[in-house]
Motif scaffolding. Structure first.
Motif, PDB file in Angstrom:
ATOM      1  N   LEU A   1       0.820  -1.218   0.000  1.00  0.00           N
ATOM      2  CA  LEU A   1       0.000   0.000   0.000  1.00  0.00           C
ATOM      3  C   LEU A   1       0.855   1.269   0.000  1.00  0.00           C
ATOM      4  N   GLY A   2       2.112   1.102   0.330  1.00  0.00           N
ATOM      5  CA  GLY A   2       2.979   2.266   0.472  1.00  0.00           C
ATOM      6  C   GLY A   2       2.727   3.023   1.764  1.00  0.00           C
ATOM      7  N   VAL A   3       2.264   2.292   2.766  1.00  0.00           N
ATOM      8  CA  VAL A   3       1.923   2.918   4.050  1.00  0.00           C
ATOM      9  C   VAL A   3       2.995   2.581   5.086  1.00  0.00           C
ATOM     10  N   ALA A   4       3.451   3.608   5.807  1.00  0.00           N
ATOM     11  CA  ALA A   4       4.439   3.374   6.858  1.00  0.00           C
ATOM     12  C   ALA A   4       3.733   3.231   8.200  1.00  0.00           C
TER      13      ALA A   4
ATOM     14  N   THR B   1     -18.645  -2.323   9.689  1.00  0.00           N
ATOM     15  CA  THR B   1     -19.134  -3.689   9.902  1.00  0.00           C
ATOM     16  C   THR B   1     -20.568  -3.849   9.399  1.00  0.00           C
ATOM     17  N   ALA B   2     -20.998  -5.100   9.283  1.00  0.00           N
ATOM     18  CA  ALA B   2     -22.315  -5.377   8.717  1.00  0.00           C
ATOM     19  C   ALA B   2     -23.221  -6.032   9.734  1.00  0.00           C
ATOM     20  N   GLU B   3     -24.516  -5.787   9.581  1.00  0.00           N
ATOM     21  CA  GLU B   3     -25.469  -6.394  10.500  1.00  0.00           C
ATOM     22  C   GLU B   3     -25.897  -7.762   9.971  1.00  0.00           C
ATOM     23  N   ILE B   4     -24.915  -8.670   9.901  1.00  0.00           N
ATOM     24  CA  ILE B   4     -25.230 -10.030   9.466  1.00  0.00           C
ATOM     25  C   ILE B   4     -25.288 -10.871  10.729  1.00  0.00           C
ATOM     26  N   LEU B   5     -26.477 -11.333  11.071  1.00  0.00           N
ATOM     27  CA  LEU B   5     -26.675 -11.952  12.379  1.00  0.00           C
ATOM     28  C   LEU B   5     -26.697 -13.474  12.282  1.00  0.00           C
ATOM     29  N   ASN B   6     -26.095 -14.122  13.286  1.00  0.00           N
ATOM     30  CA  ASN B   6     -26.114 -15.581  13.302  1.00  0.00           C
ATOM     31  C   ASN B   6     -27.321 -16.096  14.084  1.00  0.00           C
ATOM     32  N   LEU B   7     -27.344 -17.390  14.379  1.00  0.00           N
ATOM     33  CA  LEU B   7     -28.486 -18.013  15.048  1.00  0.00           C
ATOM     34  C   LEU B   7     -28.888 -17.323  16.336  1.00  0.00           C
ATOM     35  N   SER B   8     -27.884 -16.848  17.076  1.00  0.00           N
ATOM     36  CA  SER B   8     -28.211 -16.199  18.347  1.00  0.00           C
ATOM     37  C   SER B   8     -28.270 -14.693  18.163  1.00  0.00           C
ATOM     38  N   LYS B   9     -28.365 -14.236  16.920  1.00  0.00           N
ATOM     39  CA  LYS B   9     -28.505 -12.807  16.593  1.00  0.00           C
ATOM     40  C   LYS B   9     -27.261 -11.998  16.934  1.00  0.00           C
ATOM     41  N   THR B  10     -26.111 -12.652  16.860  1.00  0.00           N
ATOM     42  CA  THR B  10     -24.835 -11.976  17.077  1.00  0.00           C
ATOM     43  C   THR B  10     -24.234 -11.622  15.725  1.00  0.00           C
ATOM     44  N   PRO B  11     -23.722 -10.397  15.571  1.00  0.00           N
ATOM     45  CA  PRO B  11     -23.214  -9.980  14.259  1.00  0.00           C
ATOM     46  C   PRO B  11     -21.865 -10.611  13.900  1.00  0.00           C
ATOM     47  N   GLU B  12     -21.640 -10.713  12.592  1.00  0.00           N
ATOM     48  CA  GLU B  12     -20.377 -11.270  12.104  1.00  0.00           C
ATOM     49  C   GLU B  12     -19.325 -10.146  12.046  1.00  0.00           C
ATOM     50  N   TYR B  13     -18.847  -9.726  13.221  1.00  0.00           N
ATOM     51  CA  TYR B  13     -17.863  -8.646  13.313  1.00  0.00           C
ATOM     52  C   TYR B  13     -16.482  -9.077  12.810  1.00  0.00           C
ATOM     53  N   LYS B  14     -16.291 -10.379  12.666  1.00  0.00           N
ATOM     54  CA  LYS B  14     -14.933 -10.885  12.439  1.00  0.00           C
ATOM     55  C   LYS B  14     -14.578 -11.080  10.970  1.00  0.00           C
ATOM     56  N   PHE B  15     -15.484 -10.728  10.086  1.00  0.00           N
ATOM     57  CA  PHE B  15     -15.150 -10.930   8.678  1.00  0.00           C
ATOM     58  C   PHE B  15     -15.869  -9.881   7.826  1.00  0.00           C
ATOM     59  N   VAL B  16     -15.205  -8.756   7.610  1.00  0.00           N
ATOM     60  CA  VAL B  16     -15.795  -7.658   6.859  1.00  0.00           C
ATOM     61  C   VAL B  16     -14.831  -7.275   5.728  1.00  0.00           C
ATOM     62  N   PRO B  17     -15.209  -7.477   4.467  1.00  0.00           N
ATOM     63  CA  PRO B  17     -14.319  -7.083   3.376  1.00  0.00           C
ATOM     64  C   PRO B  17     -14.147  -5.562   3.331  1.00  0.00           C
ATOM     65  N   VAL B  18     -12.895  -5.122   3.283  1.00  0.00           N
ATOM     66  CA  VAL B  18     -12.612  -3.680   3.247  1.00  0.00           C
ATOM     67  C   VAL B  18     -11.494  -3.386   2.240  1.00  0.00           C
ATOM     68  N   ARG B  19     -11.310  -2.098   2.008  1.00  0.00           N
ATOM     69  CA  ARG B  19     -10.198  -1.646   1.174  1.00  0.00           C
ATOM     70  C   ARG B  19      -9.459  -0.557   1.950  1.00  0.00           C
ATOM     71  N   LEU B  20      -8.129  -0.624   1.926  1.00  0.00           N
ATOM     72  CA  LEU B  20      -7.342   0.422   2.577  1.00  0.00           C
ATOM     73  C   LEU B  20      -6.816   1.392   1.538  1.00  0.00           C
ATOM     74  N   GLU B  21      -6.772   2.663   1.909  1.00  0.00           N
ATOM     75  CA  GLU B  21      -6.267   3.668   0.975  1.00  0.00           C
ATOM     76  C   GLU B  21      -5.211   4.518   1.655  1.00  0.00           C
ATOM     77  N   LYS B  22      -4.130   4.681   0.948  1.00  0.00           N
ATOM     78  CA  LYS B  22      -3.053   5.534   1.447  1.00  0.00           C
ATOM     79  C   LYS B  22      -3.514   6.990   1.396  1.00  0.00           C
ATOM     80  N   ILE B  23      -3.086   7.785   2.352  1.00  0.00           N
ATOM     81  CA  ILE B  23      -3.373   9.232   2.328  1.00  0.00           C
ATOM     82  C   ILE B  23      -2.052   9.949   2.053  1.00  0.00           C
TER      83      ILE B  23
END
Lengths: 730, 175
Positions: A627-630, A674-696
């Motif tokens: 990414l060219g990020v330090a 993050t996304a409101e994707i809920l599992n059987l017990s209505k807990t969100p899938e906080y652990k897998f969110v596709p993202v993109r990083l951008e250098k500033i």
């Protein structure tokens, strides 16, 4: 100087603290000799107390009740009488027009205590007539409670924190003890010193992985495939305890049918683990003499298959006979200091206190009689989980939310959708200690006392009831949480009055067979350091350290047939997939110096000196190079749902292709992504969110931007509090 | 022999409680004026791929910092190496000489007055490092605060014990 015994208000380790008080002010903290902490404290326990005295570092304390009479209008300070009668009137109108299920309430997993949670669920059920009460266990260990209940009959940790250091083999999966529960982490270090084998499964090389005998760098999102493969090896290599399975479990054939396909070779691409290493781990877990314990955290629960993974882990323990014996078992290590307690007290949509189901006519009859109401008034329909509030509000099925000690505008996934949903509510009541982002949007603010200003009982992660005491007088025109709920209930026509927490505790214990013998006397013993692990069924019982163990040495699960249920499912990948546009996995995690929505630790000087906005995004050096990020540069992190700025923290301990952010930052708020994707017990899938990083490119601009945003946010919250003006924050 | 604080990476969980304890110990144990700009622990928790540990002054017997100081600001006293701040000019030679990176140079702005009125600022430098909390009644603050006992003070007696243990082990292993 006076010393007052507290239980730490942060994670669920249950550390006892001596709060040092001088001239009515807290001036320090030192470790007390509690059962779980043995005099030790981490940085939060030792230096995380100054928020009590309103440092205004992040956001000010609420000092008087406030009402916003119309949307878009200003909050104005009012008397308690007016705040209570106004709130009661509005709630009664809503109930009249839309029925009791249009009103939602929350318990609080934080420092208010068990008594308040009992009173809140009683208020929801008896005064309003709904099971719409929940707590933030929903966003963390909800799947553990649900999964363990389905498999073993009890949703809590099977063994205790003190036993960990005598485990002969420790299997850690998706739990970062050093950052999430340092003082439980200390037990892992001690176990290792005593010669225990340590197996750590985590995509990041966390502190525990560093000292592990076997470190399995599993891929993000592979959990069920991984655990099924472990069970496959255990069964095919004859490592299972067939005698234990025959006597104490059911469902072996169905389990075998699924796991037989999951050979180490066939799942290698999904798990990223070399077959030899996985086999070694299965052998070590299954055959270490003296037994093995499994410990997990959010790395298991915050996935679409969270509940199923908990059940698969329990099955692995059952297959190897590692349940119902000392120094073994299954341990969901709870995140907030009283998240176990909020569940214990029935701040859940499906159970009364003591895990007694709302669907049981007999249970409803018992509570109706005790609470002096006709049994028809108690709903038999399980209520709404907190993660579905925004959705129900937008649909129009929910009209009012009485939110206590929670900051959903910080902690829930997909904050834009949360704000939109909450805006559709007709009436939002926030009962809190601080002017949080949620409080700033409330129609009524009910200011409460904070940790150190009230007393009660907390439950630590291993079912341990402990007393905490009042250290200082509250600041401002504030009231104790349970008293506020009582006043509101009384104003709504269901009189509820208690003189102290002891009265509440005695009432709830008389209604909960599991806690019947857990008296204040037992907890007050030993200079206030008493520790009573439920079940504690009678006056003679000292509590129960190991669940399911019978006096004759046999094992009995809390299931109708007394047998533990072997269960797993086919692996399914996380809901969202990485793409060219969003190629990197974001996983939300914890950091050691801050806690939850940060309204407490963000107002502590020492903890803020150590880490402040906009927070960090952890990444691998090679990804940073691409990414060219330090290291320490500011970067944009973007998902389908939003974009936030964060500071790169580059470390070889982070796996390639994934980044990690902690959820307490108000500027670098990862829950915008993050996304409101809920599992059987209505807990969100906080652990897998596709993202993109951008250098500033322009770092100077970025640093200025962070500074400005941060000071504007703080300014607006202060102004909302001080002048009753509308928060500019949207 | 000089005393020093030894950090055991096998016990360290990287929680940084020691950093806060150290900063407070050198700030009169006050938290009220602490901030990111005013947070100067004299030890640092360092994490590499597979090691985590606190790094701080070893109070070397033949201290390179003391040998390098052109102004005699670093001295040996009461089995420790200490900085005499009045003599420090902030030349950074000691920081470059220290093989552990344990010496930090802090620069402070101090108000200047002219004719009894405030008149700009002066800069004052301090070479800062672990002083073993020499004046603290309970001894080293980091050692006291560490939740996993990963930090301990090693003195001549302890050093002797460690040597004897190693010697015994060596002779057994030689058989």
């Amino acid at each position: 100087m006076q010393k007052v015994i507290e239980v730490c208000p942060y994670c669920g380790s249950g550390c006892k603290i001596n709060l040092l008080v001088e001239n009515g002010r807290v001036v320090g903290a030192e470790g007390a000799n509690g059962v779980t902490n043995e005099g030790k404290l981490c940085l939060k326990g030792r230096y995380g107390w100054d928020f009590i005295h309103d440092t205004k570092l992040l956001t000010p304390r609420l000092k008087n009740p406030m009402i916003r009479r119309e949307r878009g209008g200003k909050l104005e300070s009012v008397s308690w009488d007016e705040a209570i009668s106004y709130t009661a009137k509005r709630l009664l109108e809503i109930r009249e027009k839309h029925g009791p299920d249009a009103i939602m309430t929350s318990g609080s997993s934080r420092s208010t205590g068990n008594e308040t949670n009992y009173v809140m669920q009683k208020f929801a059920r008896a005064a309003i007539g709904t099971n719409n009460v929940d707590n933030c266990a929903r966003v963390c260990h909800g799947p553990s409670v649900a999964g363990l209940q389905l498999s073993l009959g009890n949703g809590a940790m099977s063994n205790s924190i003190v036993e960990i250091e005598d485990n002969k083999c420790i299997f850690i999966c998706g739990w970062n003890p050093a950052d999430s529960h340092p003082i439980v982490g200390r037990r892992v270090v001690r176990a290792k010193q005593k010669g225990a084998k340590l197996i750590v499964c985590d995509p990041r090389k966390i502190e525990a992985a560093r000292i592990a005998d076997l470190y399995l760098p599993i891929k993000n999102g592979c959990n069920i495939a991984f655990i099924n493969t472990m069970m496959n090896v255990i069964l095919t290599e004859g490592l299972a305890d067939m005698d234990y399975i025959a006597r104490y479990t059911s469902g072996l054939d169905e389990l075998k049918a699924i796991v037989s396909k999951y050979t180490p070779e066939s799942t290698r691409k999904i798990t990223g683990i070399e077959p030899d290493l996985l086999r070694k781990a299965a052998r070590m877990y299954a055959t270490t003499p003296g037994g093995s314990g499994i410990y997990w955290g959010m790395g298991v629960t915050q996935f679409l298959q969270g509940v199923e993974t908990v059940r698969a882990l329990s099955s692995m323990a059952l297959l190897t006979g590692n349940l119902g014996k000392p120094c073994t078992g299954v341990g969901p290590v709870r995140g907030q200091n009283n998240v176990q307690g909020a569940c214990d007290m029935g701040a859940l949509p499906n159970v009364f206190c003591g895990y007694q189901p709302v669907t049981s006519a007999e249970v409803r009859k018992k509570f109706a009689k005790a609470w002096g109401i006709p049994v028809e008034k108690l709903s038999d329909k399980p209520g709404i989980p907190i993660t579905e509030i925004a959705g129900h509000a937008e649909k129009g099925t929910l009209k009012a939310y009485y939110c206590m000690g929670e900051d959903p505008f910080q902690t829930e996934p997909d904050l834009k959708a949360v704000r939109k949903g909450y805006a559709a509510l007709e009436f939002l009541i926030v009962q809190d200690v601080f002017m949080t982002k949620t409080a700033a949007a409330a129609d009524v603010i009910l200011p409460a006392t904070t940790w150190g200003e009230h007393e009660g009982v907390y439950s630590s992660a291993d079912r341990g009831f402990q007393r905490f005491y009042k250290a200082v007088e509250p600041e401002g025109d504030v009231k104790v949480d349970w008293e506020i709920i009582g006043l509101l209930s009384t104003a709504m026509g269901y009189p509820m009055h208690y003189n102290n927490t002891r009265e509440i505790w005695e009432e709830l214990c008389s209604l909960s067979p599991k806690y019947a013998g857990a008296t204040y006397e037992k907890m007050d013993a030993n200079g206030g350091l008493g520790y009573v692990q439920w079940p504690c069924p009678d006056a003679k019982s000292p509590g129960t350290q190991v669940l399911y163990a019978q006096p004759d040495g046999s094992v009995k699960f809390e299931m109708p047939d007394g047998k533990g249920k072997l269960y797993t499912v086919e692996w399914a990948p996380p809901h969202e997939k990485c793409s060219e546009e969003f190629p990197t996995v974001l996983s939300t995690v914890r950091e050691v110096g801050h806690y939850s929505c940060r309204s407490m630790t963000g107002n502590c000087k020492a903890l803020t000196a150590l880490a402040d906005e906009p927070g960090f995004v952890q990444m691998n050096p090679e990804d940073a190079l691409d990414l060219g990020v330090a290291d320490q540069e500011l970067v944009w992190v973007q998902s389908k749902r939003g974009k936030v700025i964060s500071r790169a923290s580059v470390s070889p301990r982070i796996n390639r292709g994934a980044v990690y952010m902690t959820y307490q930052w108000w500027i670098g708020a990862c829950n915008e992504l993050t996304a409101e994707i809920l599992n059987l017990s209505k807990t969100p899938e906080y652990k897998f969110v596709p993202v993109r990083l951008e250098k500033i490119e322009d770092q100077k601009w970025a640093e200025n931007y962070v500074r400005q945003e941060y000071s504007q946010l703080k300014q607006s919250l202060r102004q909302t509090n001080a002048e009753g003006t509308v928060a500019a924050y949207a | 022999m000089n005393k020093f604080v030894l950090a055991d990476p096998k016990l360290c969980i990287g929680c940084r409680t020691c950093e806060i304890a150290c900063a407070l110990s050198h700030n009169g144990e006050r938290t009220d004026n602490l901030s990111q700009e005013n947070f100067f622990p004299r030890l640092s928790v360092i994490k590499t791929f597979d090691v985590t540990g606190a790094v701080m002054c070893r109070h070397c017997e033949d201290a390179p910092c003391a040998s390098a100081c052109p102004n005699g600001a670093l001295v040996r006293m009461s089995d420790t190496v200490q900085v005499i701040q009045e003599k420090c000019v902030g030349c950074k030679t000691c920081a470059l000489a220290c093989p552990f990176g344990a010496m930090a140079i802090r620069t402070f702005k101090t108000p200047r007055s002219f004719g009894g009125k405030p008149w700009g600022f002066d800069y004052k430098a301090q070479a800062q490092k672990c002083d073993l909390c020499a004046d603290r009644p309970n001894g080293s603050a980091c050692v006291e605060a560490c939740p996993t006992d990963a930090l301990r003070v090693i003195d001549a007696q302890e050093m002797q014990q460690i040597r004897q243990q190693r010697q015994q082990k060596a002779v057994v292993e030689a058989v």
